[in-house]
Write a protein that holds these residues in place. Structure first.
Motif, PDB file in Angstrom:
ATOM      1  N   LYS A  89       0.827  -1.198   0.000  1.00 56.99           N
ATOM      2  CA  LYS A  89       0.000   0.000   0.000  1.00 56.99           C
ATOM      3  C   LYS A  89       0.864   1.252   0.000  1.00 56.99           C
ATOM      4  CE  LYS A  89      -3.548  -2.254   2.764  1.00 56.99           C
ATOM      5  NZ  LYS A  89      -4.282  -2.263   4.033  1.00 56.99           N
ATOM      6  N   ILE A 137       0.398   5.063   1.320  1.00 56.46           N
ATOM      7  CA  ILE A 137      -0.489   5.721   2.273  1.00 56.46           C
ATOM      8  C   ILE A 137      -0.025   7.157   2.520  1.00 56.46           C
ATOM      9  CG2 ILE A 137      -1.370   5.635   4.647  1.00 56.46           C
ATOM     10  CD1 ILE A 137      -0.736   2.604   4.592  1.00 56.46           C
ATOM     11  N   VAL A 148      -5.204   5.237   2.102  1.00 58.83           N
ATOM     12  CA  VAL A 148      -4.572   4.392   1.087  1.00 58.83           C
ATOM     13  C   VAL A 148      -4.835   5.019  -0.277  1.00 58.83           C
ATOM     14  CG1 VAL A 148      -4.528   2.111   0.013  1.00 58.83           C
ATOM     15  CG2 VAL A 148      -4.827   2.317   2.493  1.00 58.83           C
ATOM     16  N   GLU A 170      -2.869   0.420  -3.955  1.00 56.87           N
ATOM     17  CA  GLU A 170      -2.768  -0.889  -3.317  1.00 56.87           C
ATOM     18  C   GLU A 170      -2.687  -1.968  -4.388  1.00 56.87           C
ATOM     19  OE1 GLU A 170      -4.916  -3.488   0.210  1.00 56.87           O
ATOM     20  OE2 GLU A 170      -5.903  -1.683  -0.542  1.00 56.87           O
TER      21      GLU A 170
END
Length: 100
Positions: free
Chosen positions: A2, A4, A9, A12
């Protein structure tokens, strides 16, 4: 894995779908959340990868200029060197945390 920013997020994908180049994880373009990236005017050409497209990452109204980049049309020799076609794959840095 992921990508972030501020707990959100923004990309992904399975680790097997990412490509590691020079210590950076490149995410498949379809794994990046819609509307998070906008083209940046910052110019850059990597001597071995080709013309780079930088992006501003926008999350929660916060704009982070040049925190993502991709090579829309990497040099054929770069694809050979990496061993995979990374056209359009997106990498992140600074405030964007990439976690497993």
């Amino acid at each position: 894995m992921k990508a972030i920013v501020a707990g959100e997020v923004i990309a992904e994908a399975d680790k097997a779908d990412l490509i590691s180049i020079e210590g950076n994880w490149y995410f498949p373009p379809q794994s990046v959340r819609e509307g998070v990236l906008t083209d940046s005017p910052t110019p850059y050409t990597c001597p071995w990868k080709g013309v780079c497209q930088y992006y501003t990452v926008t999350v929660g109204g916060q704009e982070l200029p040049d925190r993502a980049w991709a090579y829309p049309e990497p040099y054929p020799t770069a694809i050979e060197r990496v061993g995979k076609d990374f056209s359009g794959y997106v990498a992140f840095w600074k405030e964007v945390e990439v976690v497993d």
